[in-house]
Design a protein around this motif. Structure first.
Motif, short mmCIF file in Angstrom:
data_model
loop_
_atom_site.label_atom_id
_atom_site.label_comp_id
_atom_site.label_asym_id
_atom_site.label_seq_id
_atom_site.Cartn_x
_atom_site.Cartn_y
_atom_site.Cartn_z
N ARG A 22 19.92 46.74 52.13
CA ARG A 22 21.13 47.15 52.84
C ARG A 22 21.74 48.40 52.22
NH1 ARG A 22 22.43 41.70 52.44
NH2 ARG A 22 24.16 42.18 51.04
N LYS A 23 21.64 48.52 50.89
CA LYS A 23 22.20 49.68 50.19
C LYS A 23 21.52 50.96 50.66
CE LYS A 23 24.55 51.26 46.41
NZ LYS A 23 26.00 51.16 46.34
N CYS A 24 20.17 50.91 50.73
CA CYS A 24 19.42 52.08 51.14
C CYS A 24 19.61 52.37 52.63
CB CYS A 24 17.93 51.90 50.84
SG CYS A 24 17.57 51.74 49.07
N SER A 25 19.56 51.29 53.44
CA SER A 25 19.66 51.49 54.88
C SER A 25 21.05 51.95 55.29
CB SER A 25 19.30 50.20 55.62
OG SER A 25 20.20 49.17 55.29
N LYS A 26 22.09 51.50 54.57
CA LYS A 26 23.46 51.92 54.90
C LYS A 26 23.62 53.42 54.79
CE LYS A 26 25.96 48.33 56.04
NZ LYS A 26 26.63 48.28 57.34
N LEU A 27 23.01 53.99 53.71
CA LEU A 27 23.09 55.43 53.55
C LEU A 27 22.40 56.14 54.70
CD1 LEU A 27 22.39 55.71 49.70
CD2 LEU A 27 24.58 56.01 50.87
N GLN A 28 21.22 55.61 55.08
CA GLN A 28 20.47 56.22 56.15
C GLN A 28 21.21 56.06 57.48
OE1 GLN A 28 16.52 54.74 56.44
NE2 GLN A 28 15.77 56.45 57.68
N GLU A 29 21.76 54.87 57.72
CA GLU A 29 22.52 54.63 58.94
C GLU A 29 23.72 55.55 59.03
OE1 GLU A 29 23.57 50.56 58.77
OE2 GLU A 29 21.55 49.82 59.19
N HIS A 30 24.41 55.73 57.93
CA HIS A 30 25.59 56.60 57.93
C HIS A 30 25.19 58.03 58.26
CE1 HIS A 30 29.54 58.14 56.85
NE2 HIS A 30 28.93 59.04 56.10
N ASP A 31 24.06 58.50 57.70
CA ASP A 31 23.61 59.86 57.97
C ASP A 31 23.28 60.05 59.45
OD1 ASP A 31 23.92 60.53 55.34
OD2 ASP A 31 21.82 60.21 54.80
#
Length: 494
Positions: free
Chosen positions: A22-31
């Protein structure tokens, strides 16, 4: 004890892995979310500028229409993603607080959630790529915008513009205008006919009214007349005795050989003999350069056309959501109201593409910007639609599209119902009912007997008022005979 320790270790391992995912995907989702939002803003700027210009190039109009559709899809996907994310945030505490036993039974729940988020992320990325590519392709088109004259517009907010203009029919309107302004070559004697077909309540009359109101069309014809199918049992008689005249241009009649535009509105199909009588009567009487527009719900009238027919369809879900969200939130930024946005999207989906429904519900929500009221509206509509599906197998909006009777409920008292048995349209000159449907469904007005209620008064041409004829439904009362019991000498008689 061993089972308990293994369950705890399994839970900790699952949470640790899911945390990093979730930590990694959240950054990608936000971008992706941020880049898509900025691309949507750029697309909005291009389309707003195009709306302010009188663009006639057909290829450019098609390109803008594709960009508009992709922008609607982008907003729909972005709002759906935010709506789901908000739902997940609300449910997070409930998920975390579940027992270890449930975690042991379903240890892959976090991975399933991650897979779903990955799919949404891929869809967002796809829309972003398509939109970015289109914006790059539009760079040269934007430069050409300056060659088209600017239309006069007040600096209103978009929700005011959308509430007072025809939504989603820009390309169809320009195609119709191109047909009407097209000059026939010398020696061409055919009377040109443009068919416009589409289902009930799709906006055929609205499109024609906007086209006729355009100053280019308005100045091109000396007269614009409107015929309904009941007006020409005998075509020549209908023409000679007069029809409902919509427009007469005395200034232009001396310069354009008194060209006439005849609009024929059909409720359904028309047999070939009746059409031939109408067509040849007009062909022998109308001046050269006159045109006919025929509208119908039946696609069979396409065969009467001399030009390619315009086929209107109901708005896609993405475009409908853009329209509903814009007029519902008004000047309020929906991004600052995630809970309201979530409810608005759910209510929008329940409207089944009804533009009258969008106008009624949006004005109701906008005037009562309270989360508890919005929740009550969503709950009421949910139950209203579910009852219709269970009883008739169709939603109320589907039944209305088919002109079938519909049972409506009242939010104030769920047991009280009323039946809409007939619906019709009034012109702007006719008297309209004072009781509105929102007063009955969501207010304190209770219908008695058979009455007419106002559904919606359109703010755009042809300025129709939509009226329902309805009557209260008397619920049958339970009339079970009560057995009297007497306790004479302690004995109950049988």
């Amino acid at each position: 004890m061993d089972n308990f320790l293994s369950a705890v270790l399994g839970e900790l391992t699952t949470r640790s892995i899911s945390f990093f995912i979730r930590k990694c995907s959240k950054l990608q989702e936000h971008d992706v979310e941020d880049h898509l939002h900025r691309a949507l803003v750029r697309a909005q700027v291009i389309l707003d500028e195009a709306m302010g210009r009188q663009i006639t190039n057909q290829a450019m109009l098609r390109q803008l229409d594709i960009l508009r559709g992709t922008m609607h899809q982008g907003y729909y996907m972005l709002d759906t993603f935010r709506y789901q994310s908000h739902d997940e945030e609300d449910a997070k505490d409930q998920i975390v607080s579940r027992s270890l036993y449930l975690s042991k039974v379903n240890p892959l729940k976090y991975f399933c959630s991650s897979n779903r988020n990955t799919q949404i992320l891929e869809q967002l990325q796809k829309v972003l790529d398509n939109l970015s590519s289109m914006i790059l392709d539009m760079e040269e088109v934007v430069i050409f915008f300056t060659s088209y004259s600017r239309l006069y517009r007040q600096p209103y907010s978009m929700h005011v513009l959308l509430g007072n203009c025809m939504f989603g029919r820009h390309m169809e309107a320009e195609l119709a205008i191109k047909f009407l302004l097209h000059t026939q070559p010398q020696g061409y004697e055919e009377l040109e006919v443009l068919p416009i077909v589409g289902p009930n309540k799709v906006g055929k009359s609205t499109l024609v009214a906007h086209v006729c109101k355009d100053e280019r069309v308005y100045g091109h014809f000396s007269e614009i007349v409107l015929l309904h199918d009941h007006d020409f049992t005998d075509a020549e008689l209908a023409f000679r005795e007069g029809c409902a005249m919509k427009h007469q241009n005395h200034m232009s009649s001396s310069n354009n050989d008194k060209r006439l535009l005849v609009v024929v509105e059909l409720a359904g199909d028309l047999n070939d003999d009746a059409w031939d009588r109408l067509y040849y009567a007009y062909k022998s009487c109308l001046p050269r350069g006159s045109k006919i527009i025929v509208t119908s719900r039946s696609e069979k009238v396409v065969r009467f056309g001399t030009a390619q027919a315009l086929t209107l369809k109901h708005l896609p879900a993405e475009a409908y959501w853009y329209f509903f969200k814009t007029i519902t939130f008004g000047s309020v930024d929906p991004e600052t109201q995630p809970r309201f946005l979530q409810l608005a999207m759910e209510i929008s989906r329940m409207q089944n593409g009804s533009l009258n429904g969008a106008n009624i519900i949006s004005s109701l929500l906008r005037d009562n910007f309270d989360i508890h009221f919005w929740c009550k509206i969503a709950t009421f509509l949910r139950g209203f639609i579910q009852k219709s599906l269970s009883k008739f197998g169709e939603t109320p909006f589907d039944l209305l599209y088919q002109n079938k009777p519909v049972e409506f409920g009242r939010m104030a008292t769920s047991s009280e119902k009323f039946l809409v048995s007939y619906q019709y349209e009034c012109s702007s000159q006719e008297e309209i009912p004072k009781i509105r449907i929102q007063d009955v469904m969501f207010g304190s007005v209770k219908p008695h007997g058979k009455i007419d209620i106002l559904l919606w008064r359109a703010q755009i041409p042809p300025y129709y008022s939509y009226v329902y004829t309805c009557s209260a439904i008397q619920e049958p009362k339970a009339t079970g005979a009560k057995r009297k019991r007497s306790m004479k000498n302690g004995v109950t008689p049988r």
